[in-house]
Design a protein around this motif. Sequence first.
Motif, PDB file in Angstrom:
ATOM      1  N   GLY A 144       0.818  -1.212   0.000  1.00 41.90           N
ATOM      2  CA  GLY A 144       0.000   0.000   0.000  1.00 41.90           C
ATOM      3  C   GLY A 144       0.849   1.257   0.000  1.00 41.90           C
ATOM      4  N   ARG A 145       0.326   2.283   0.623  1.00 37.94           N
ATOM      5  CA  ARG A 145       0.969   3.598   0.593  1.00 37.94           C
ATOM      6  C   ARG A 145       1.859   3.779   1.812  1.00 37.94           C
ATOM      7  NH1 ARG A 145      -2.169   7.412  -2.446  1.00 37.94           N
ATOM      8  NH2 ARG A 145      -2.208   8.962  -0.783  1.00 37.94           N
ATOM      9  N   VAL A 146       3.003   4.407   1.578  1.00 33.52           N
ATOM     10  CA  VAL A 146       3.968   4.684   2.650  1.00 33.52           C
ATOM     11  C   VAL A 146       4.385   6.150   2.538  1.00 33.52           C
ATOM     12  CG1 VAL A 146       4.808   2.314   2.768  1.00 33.52           C
ATOM     13  CG2 VAL A 146       5.923   3.968   1.236  1.00 33.52           C
ATOM     14  N   TRP A 147       4.955   6.655   3.628  1.00 36.67           N
ATOM     15  CA  TRP A 147       5.475   8.024   3.613  1.00 36.67           C
ATOM     16  C   TRP A 147       6.887   8.024   3.019  1.00 36.67           C
ATOM     17  CZ3 TRP A 147       2.372  11.968   4.347  1.00 36.67           C
ATOM     18  CH2 TRP A 147       1.239  11.825   5.148  1.00 36.67           C
ATOM     19  N   ALA A 148       7.126   8.945   2.088  1.00 37.84           N
ATOM     20  CA  ALA A 148       8.452   9.071   1.480  1.00 37.84           C
ATOM     21  C   ALA A 148       8.541  10.446   0.833  1.00 37.84           C
ATOM     22  CB  ALA A 148       8.700   7.983   0.449  1.00 37.84           C
ATOM     23  N   ILE A 149       9.751  10.987   0.777  1.00 34.61           N
ATOM     24  CA  ILE A 149       9.929  12.250   0.067  1.00 34.61           C
ATOM     25  C   ILE A 149       9.835  11.958  -1.428  1.00 34.61           C
ATOM     26  CG2 ILE A 149      11.314  13.256   1.899  1.00 34.61           C
ATOM     27  CD1 ILE A 149      13.789  12.679   0.287  1.00 34.61           C
ATOM     28  N   PRO A 150       9.422  12.934  -2.221  1.00 33.70           N
ATOM     29  CA  PRO A 150       9.202  12.682  -3.655  1.00 33.70           C
ATOM     30  C   PRO A 150      10.452  12.130  -4.340  1.00 33.70           C
ATOM     31  CG  PRO A 150       8.264  14.804  -3.023  1.00 33.70           C
ATOM     32  CD  PRO A 150       9.020  14.312  -1.834  1.00 33.70           C
ATOM     33  N   GLY A 151      10.267  11.043  -5.058  1.00 34.60           N
ATOM     34  CA  GLY A 151      11.349  10.426  -5.818  1.00 34.60           C
ATOM     35  C   GLY A 151      12.295   9.564  -5.017  1.00 34.60           C
ATOM     36  N   ALA A 152      12.088   9.501  -3.677  1.00 33.77           N
ATOM     37  CA  ALA A 152      13.048   8.781  -2.848  1.00 33.77           C
ATOM     38  C   ALA A 152      12.981   7.276  -3.075  1.00 33.77           C
ATOM     39  CB  ALA A 152      12.806   9.100  -1.377  1.00 33.77           C
ATOM     40  N   LEU A 153      11.775   6.699  -3.150  1.00 31.00           N
ATOM     41  CA  LEU A 153      11.657   5.245  -3.274  1.00 31.00           C
ATOM     42  C   LEU A 153      12.309   4.750  -4.566  1.00 31.00           C
ATOM     43  CD1 LEU A 153       8.062   4.437  -1.963  1.00 31.00           C
ATOM     44  CD2 LEU A 153      10.262   4.078  -0.831  1.00 31.00           C
ATOM     45  N   GLU A 154      12.115   5.479  -5.657  1.00 31.43           N
ATOM     46  CA  GLU A 154      12.734   5.064  -6.915  1.00 31.43           C
ATOM     47  C   GLU A 154      14.257   5.037  -6.795  1.00 31.43           C
ATOM     48  OE1 GLU A 154       8.856   7.174  -7.990  1.00 31.43           O
ATOM     49  OE2 GLU A 154      10.466   7.354  -6.529  1.00 31.43           O
ATOM     50  N   GLN A 155      14.823   6.077  -6.188  1.00 28.39           N
ATOM     51  CA  GLN A 155      16.282   6.122  -6.058  1.00 28.39           C
ATOM     52  C   GLN A 155      16.790   5.044  -5.106  1.00 28.39           C
ATOM     53  OE1 GLN A 155      17.885  10.189  -5.664  1.00 28.39           O
ATOM     54  NE2 GLN A 155      15.777  10.903  -5.911  1.00 28.39           N
ATOM     55  N   ILE A 156      16.039   4.785  -4.038  1.00 28.57           N
ATOM     56  CA  ILE A 156      16.439   3.734  -3.098  1.00 28.57           C
ATOM     57  C   ILE A 156      16.486   2.383  -3.791  1.00 28.57           C
ATOM     58  CG2 ILE A 156      15.697   2.470  -1.043  1.00 28.57           C
ATOM     59  CD1 ILE A 156      14.550   5.162  -0.011  1.00 28.57           C
ATOM     60  N   VAL A 157      15.414   2.060  -4.514  1.00 33.16           N
ATOM     61  CA  VAL A 157      15.349   0.763  -5.193  1.00 33.16           C
ATOM     62  C   VAL A 157      16.427   0.681  -6.265  1.00 33.16           C
ATOM     63  CG1 VAL A 157      13.914  -0.728  -6.631  1.00 33.16           C
ATOM     64  CG2 VAL A 157      12.903   0.469  -4.671  1.00 33.16           C
ATOM     65  N   ASP A 158      16.639   1.767  -7.024  1.00 33.18           N
ATOM     66  CA  ASP A 158      17.654   1.753  -8.080  1.00 33.18           C
ATOM     67  C   ASP A 158      19.037   1.466  -7.513  1.00 33.18           C
ATOM     68  OD1 ASP A 158      15.785   2.225  -9.972  1.00 33.18           O
ATOM     69  OD2 ASP A 158      16.198   4.368 -10.205  1.00 33.18           O
ATOM     70  N   ASN A 159      19.412   2.159  -6.442  1.00 35.14           N
ATOM     71  CA  ASN A 159      20.749   1.965  -5.878  1.00 35.14           C
ATOM     72  C   ASN A 159      20.918   0.573  -5.293  1.00 35.14           C
ATOM     73  OD1 ASN A 159      22.632   4.495  -5.798  1.00 35.14           O
ATOM     74  ND2 ASN A 159      20.559   5.287  -5.476  1.00 35.14           N
ATOM     75  N   LEU A 160      19.892   0.069  -4.598  1.00 34.49           N
ATOM     76  CA  LEU A 160      20.008  -1.262  -4.014  1.00 34.49           C
ATOM     77  C   LEU A 160      20.053  -2.350  -5.090  1.00 34.49           C
ATOM     78  CD1 LEU A 160      17.638  -0.960  -0.907  1.00 34.49           C
ATOM     79  CD2 LEU A 160      20.139  -0.872  -0.965  1.00 34.49           C
ATOM     80  N   LEU A 161      19.268  -2.176  -6.132  1.00 39.16           N
ATOM     81  CA  LEU A 161      19.308  -3.150  -7.231  1.00 39.16           C
ATOM     82  C   LEU A 161      20.658  -3.101  -7.950  1.00 39.16           C
ATOM     83  CD1 LEU A 161      15.731  -2.934  -8.797  1.00 39.16           C
ATOM     84  CD2 LEU A 161      16.737  -4.821  -7.507  1.00 39.16           C
ATOM     85  N   ALA A 162      21.213  -1.912  -8.146  1.00 42.34           N
ATOM     86  CA  ALA A 162      22.516  -1.808  -8.801  1.00 42.34           C
ATOM     87  C   ALA A 162      23.587  -2.520  -7.984  1.00 42.34           C
ATOM     88  CB  ALA A 162      22.880  -0.332  -8.999  1.00 42.34           C
ATOM     89  N   ASN A 163      23.560  -2.306  -6.638  1.00 44.28           N
ATOM     90  CA  ASN A 163      24.531  -2.995  -5.790  1.00 44.28           C
ATOM     91  C   ASN A 163      24.339  -4.503  -5.828  1.00 44.28           C
ATOM     92  OD1 ASN A 163      25.669  -0.579  -5.028  1.00 44.28           O
ATOM     93  ND2 ASN A 163      24.490  -0.399  -3.135  1.00 44.28           N
ATOM     94  N   ALA A 164      23.071  -4.939  -5.833  1.00 40.29           N
ATOM     95  CA  ALA A 164      22.802  -6.377  -5.843  1.00 40.29           C
ATOM     96  C   ALA A 164      23.246  -7.013  -7.159  1.00 40.29           C
ATOM     97  CB  ALA A 164      21.316  -6.626  -5.598  1.00 40.29           C
ATOM     98  N   LEU A 165      23.036  -6.307  -8.287  1.00 41.47           N
ATOM     99  CA  LEU A 165      23.450  -6.859  -9.585  1.00 41.47           C
ATOM    100  C   LEU A 165      24.964  -6.984  -9.683  1.00 41.47           C
ATOM    101  CD1 LEU A 165      21.032  -5.196 -12.170  1.00 41.47           C
ATOM    102  CD2 LEU A 165      21.301  -7.636 -11.669  1.00 41.47           C
TER     103      LEU A 165
END
Length: 463
Positions: free
Chosen positions: A336-357
């Motif tokens: 569902g919906r969570v609190w986050a600053i605009p654009g933060a979740l996308e950047q978080i997922v991108d960086n974590l996925l890049a590190n994991a890859l």
Amino acid sequence: MTRRLLLSYLGLALLVLAGLEIPLGWIYARGEVTRATRGVERDASMLAEVTEEKIEQGDLAALPDVVGDYATRTGGRVVVTDRRGVVLADSGGRTTGTDLSAEPDVARALRNRPTVATGAEALSATMPGASGTTVRAALRLTYPMAEVTARVHRVWGALALAGVCVLVAVALVAFTLARWITRPLRTLEAATAELADGRLASPPDDTIGPPELRRLAASFTRTATRLQHLLQAQHAFAAEASHQLKTPLTGLRLRLENFEPYLDPRAHASLEESIGEVERLGRMVQGLLALARLENSATTAEPVDLDAVLAERATMWEPLAAEQHVALAVTGPAAGRVWAIPGALEQIVDNLLANALRVSPPGTTIVLARAPGPELHVVDQGPGMSETDRARAFDRFWRASTSHHDGTGLGLPIVRHLVRASGGEITLDTAPGGGLDARIILRPAPGTGPRSPRRPRARVTAL
């Protein structure tokens, strides 16, 4: 704090009033009883002399008038007996001829011994009517305590009213004083909260309150102003230095690439390593720019649909993961919906996925797992990290000693900044079966109402 100061002042005033008024009231009550007792004793002695004289003269008929007149004037009760204890007159209407010789006070009076007694209901004095050692009568004067008690109660009431008036006056003065003392503290608290949010727009007023608090407010304002200038200078330096480095780094990389046709083939490997280091330095500059923008930008969290963000980012990263023969999977119940600053979740997922890859071997799966809380887990099947490395992974520019990739050491610090700015927390744990589990705990947002519109986001390259 105003309430605590007010209560402390009132408590102190109440203790002082209790220490003064309770002894004063008690002394007055004892004095009233003593005065009433002495008055009854005096009147009883006087009446005993008068009745003894009437009896000696044989004028027994005058006794009812004497005792009745006194009883009418004072409200007391007078009983006169002869030397045998037989009632001769009673202002209370008792029949004459009643024998009272068995009563202790009358018996003592007939033996020429006066008796004065103070009871809860009345004061009494029994006096002998005697001339020398010859006792001709006994007189008992009884005075009710109601009037004495009423006077004592009136005094207690006056003391209580005076105490209430004093407490009200103290409360008004204490409230004014407390407000005067705490007002600069309130402005200082508001200024501290503003400074904690990153900018001091309303400095505390240093013209009100006690001198010590005025000096404290002035010192705080100077300290806060200097701190803001230092922070602004630091952010400006980081942003300006990173920005100015981009152009020469790009030029340096181009010149190094232009050297390739003119170099001995044996130097090509060193040239490629140099170009790789320049590119890594460029990514580091981009990371510094990203951190500078994040630290200087607003961090007001908004409700964001976590499930939509995960679906979008998984779709974007699947082709790149497929090139490395790594699968992506989104699991778990909808968050569902969570609190986050605009654009933060996308950047978080991108960086974590890049590190994991970077660390995922071919044929493995990177899992984006949702859990109640809500929580987001990014789990890889790579070599994982030791406990010491996990403790230092969020330090800027830090890279594991066993790392073989060309990362800059800024990706995880950016992720943690974004997570904390959104009101969440991130930890690194060992994944079951090996690998790393990046666990992000977020704050749930209201699940009803229109979804927040997708805003254009500042893209941060995986670092």
